[in-house]
Motif scaffolding. Structure first.
Motif, mmCIF file in Angstrom:
data_model
loop_
_atom_site.group_PDB
_atom_site.id
_atom_site.type_symbol
_atom_site.label_atom_id
_atom_site.label_comp_id
_atom_site.label_asym_id
_atom_site.label_seq_id
_atom_site.Cartn_x
_atom_site.Cartn_y
_atom_site.Cartn_z
ATOM 1 N N MET A 1 -15.576 10.705 12.026
ATOM 2 C CA MET A 1 -15.827 12.074 11.591
ATOM 3 C C MET A 1 -16.949 12.142 10.565
ATOM 4 N N ARG A 2 -17.405 10.961 10.099
ATOM 5 C CA ARG A 2 -18.472 10.889 9.087
ATOM 6 C C ARG A 2 -18.090 11.640 7.809
ATOM 7 N N ARG A 3 -16.807 11.583 7.456
ATOM 8 C CA ARG A 3 -16.335 12.198 6.221
ATOM 9 C C ARG A 3 -15.724 11.127 5.337
ATOM 10 N N PHE A 4 -15.896 11.262 4.033
ATOM 11 C CA PHE A 4 -15.364 10.310 3.076
ATOM 12 C C PHE A 4 -14.452 11.033 2.099
ATOM 13 N N LEU A 5 -13.336 10.399 1.782
ATOM 14 C CA LEU A 5 -12.384 10.982 0.844
ATOM 15 C C LEU A 5 -12.097 9.962 -0.252
ATOM 16 N N THR A 6 -12.386 10.311 -1.480
ATOM 17 C CA THR A 6 -12.121 9.437 -2.618
ATOM 18 C C THR A 6 -10.708 9.679 -3.125
ATOM 19 N N LEU A 7 -9.886 8.639 -3.124
ATOM 20 C CA LEU A 7 -8.499 8.762 -3.554
ATOM 21 C C LEU A 7 -8.361 8.360 -5.019
ATOM 22 N N THR A 8 -7.515 9.048 -5.732
ATOM 23 C CA THR A 8 -7.250 8.697 -7.128
ATOM 24 C C THR A 8 -6.392 7.436 -7.183
ATOM 25 N N LYS A 9 -6.484 6.715 -8.274
ATOM 26 C CA LYS A 9 -5.656 5.526 -8.446
ATOM 27 C C LYS A 9 -4.204 5.967 -8.611
ATOM 28 N N PRO A 10 -3.278 5.403 -7.797
ATOM 29 C CA PRO A 10 -1.893 5.892 -7.836
ATOM 30 C C PRO A 10 -1.178 5.613 -9.143
ATOM 31 N N ASP A 11 -1.554 4.540 -9.829
ATOM 32 C CA ASP A 11 -0.909 4.194 -11.099
ATOM 33 C C ASP A 11 -1.947 3.503 -11.973
ATOM 34 N N ALA A 18 -3.308 -3.288 -3.501
ATOM 35 C CA ALA A 18 -3.355 -3.547 -2.061
ATOM 36 C C ALA A 18 -3.134 -2.218 -1.355
ATOM 37 N N ALA A 19 -4.062 -1.826 -0.496
ATOM 38 C CA ALA A 19 -3.976 -0.544 0.199
ATOM 39 C C ALA A 19 -4.076 -0.769 1.701
ATOM 40 N N TYR A 20 -3.233 -0.055 2.469
ATOM 41 C CA TYR A 20 -3.201 -0.188 3.920
ATOM 42 C C TYR A 20 -3.199 1.202 4.548
ATOM 43 N N LEU A 21 -3.815 1.298 5.723
ATOM 44 C CA LEU A 21 -3.860 2.564 6.450
ATOM 45 C C LEU A 21 -2.969 2.469 7.678
ATOM 46 N N GLY A 22 -2.003 3.379 7.792
ATOM 47 C CA GLY A 22 -1.103 3.412 8.939
ATOM 48 C C GLY A 22 -1.238 4.712 9.706
ATOM 49 N N TYR A 23 -0.842 4.668 10.989
ATOM 50 C CA TYR A 23 -0.945 5.864 11.837
ATOM 51 C C TYR A 23 0.336 6.044 12.639
ATOM 52 N N ASP A 24 0.871 7.255 12.594
ATOM 53 C CA ASP A 24 2.057 7.615 13.366
ATOM 54 C C ASP A 24 1.604 8.349 14.621
ATOM 55 N N PRO A 25 1.675 7.718 15.813
ATOM 56 C CA PRO A 25 1.177 8.363 17.037
ATOM 57 C C PRO A 25 2.048 9.525 17.509
ATOM 58 N N ILE A 26 3.290 9.614 17.038
ATOM 59 C CA ILE A 26 4.180 10.696 17.471
ATOM 60 C C ILE A 26 3.801 12.011 16.801
ATOM 61 N N VAL A 33 -0.783 3.501 2.369
ATOM 62 C CA VAL A 33 0.279 2.822 1.629
ATOM 63 C C VAL A 33 -0.369 1.950 0.568
ATOM 64 N N CYS A 34 0.061 2.107 -0.665
ATOM 65 C CA CYS A 34 -0.572 1.410 -1.779
ATOM 66 C C CYS A 34 0.484 0.737 -2.654
ATOM 67 N N LEU A 35 0.243 -0.534 -2.991
ATOM 68 C CA LEU A 35 1.150 -1.296 -3.845
ATOM 69 C C LEU A 35 0.328 -2.096 -4.855
ATOM 70 N N VAL A 46 2.686 6.409 -1.364
ATOM 71 C CA VAL A 46 2.287 6.804 -0.024
ATOM 72 C C VAL A 46 1.579 8.148 -0.098
ATOM 73 N N LEU A 47 0.480 8.261 0.632
ATOM 74 C CA LEU A 47 -0.282 9.509 0.675
ATOM 75 C C LEU A 47 -0.529 9.873 2.132
ATOM 76 N N THR A 48 -0.208 11.110 2.516
ATOM 77 C CA THR A 48 -0.436 11.594 3.875
ATOM 78 C C THR A 48 -1.779 12.291 3.935
ATOM 79 N N LEU A 49 -2.687 11.755 4.744
ATOM 80 C CA LEU A 49 -4.025 12.331 4.850
ATOM 81 C C LEU A 49 -3.995 13.605 5.682
ATOM 82 N N GLY A 50 -4.823 14.576 5.286
ATOM 83 C CA GLY A 50 -4.908 15.825 6.032
ATOM 84 C C GLY A 50 -3.746 16.764 5.810
ATOM 85 N N SER A 51 -2.956 16.522 4.789
ATOM 86 C CA SER A 51 -1.784 17.366 4.548
ATOM 87 C C SER A 51 -2.117 18.620 3.746
#
Length: 250
Positions: A1-11, A18-26, A33-35, A46-51
């Protein structure tokens, strides 16, 4: 999509992340997911993108663990997998593979098939696989996760019909991933400009070599500040496709 989103530090107290990107196909949702990567922690963010309201939520992990930040996670059929350590006894850490169901946001620890955390996590025929490369004997051994709840793995082994050190191409090749068609991908450990990729087909016990041009040409190297320095830590995204369809209304 050529879009960038800067996320704030969770803590702000987390020094290593450690950050991971997951996708729910349903439900068609992407979640980050960040730890903390430097200590045992009982929950994650956990942060839901596009919410519309992209804010970090605190989720209990059900098992205190710390992720291994030197490895990448893999999301397969709505489940995110990553390597981690859990402390069973004081001063002792057990290596496991953690799974995170992107839809239910539940964690589960999976016992490793071998007594080592080394190896590459890949998606193999729609399932998680842990791959070990024997660069001395030119072999591949990998374990496919058959049942996560029962910690059941099946194993396969192959001999690669080429040397990982190629004197003609003047490069050392390292296993990096696998394609949708089942070919193992070998990348050079370093390159200067153009480079070669080797693909190994275990079913036909054959391989092919492809030259990759244009990524590190003179203009690219000048803009990125590389000069004549060699490039290291090349990564692959083997099943990525570009969609050239215009999203603009006509």
């Amino acid at each position: 999509m050529r879009r960038f989103l800067t996320l704030t530090k969770p803590d702000k107290t987390w020094r290593s992340i450690a950050a991971y990107l997951g996708y729910d196909p349903i439900e068609g949702k992407h979640k980050v997911v960040c730890l903390p990567g430097d200590k045992i922690w009982e929950d994650c963010r956990v942060l839901t993108l596009g919410s519309g309201q992209e804010q970090w939520r605190s989720i209990k992990t059900s098992l205190d663990h710390h992720p291994y930040t030197d490895s990448y996670g893999r999301c397969i059929n709505g489940v995110l997998y990553y390597k981690a350590g859990i402390d069973n006894l004081p001063g002792q850490s057990q290596a496991v593979i953690m799974s995170f169901d992107v839809r239910s946001e539940k964690f589960h620890a999976i016992t490793l098939p071998v007594d080592t955390i080394g190896g590459l996590l890949i998606a193999y025929e729609g399932r998680l696989a842990l791959v070990h490369s024997d660069y001395v004997n030119n072999g591949i051994t990998f374990w496919v996760l058959e049942d996560a709840e029962k910690h059941k793995w099946s194993d396969k082994s192959f001999l690669v019909p080429f040397s990982h050190t190629d004197p003609v191409l003047k490069a050392k090749f390292k296993l990096s991933g696998i394609t949708d068609t089942g070919e193992f991908i070998y990348l050079p450990s370093t390159f200067l400009r153009s480079f070669y990729i080797k693909y190994y087909d275990p079913e036909g016990n054959s391989f092919r070599t492809v030259e990759f041009k244009g990524v590190a040409d003179r203009e690219f190297r000048h803009k990125s500040g590389l000069g004549n320095r060699r490039v290291y830590a090349l990564q692959t995204f083997p099943n990525h496709m570009d969609n050239l369809m215009s999203l603009c209304n006509t």
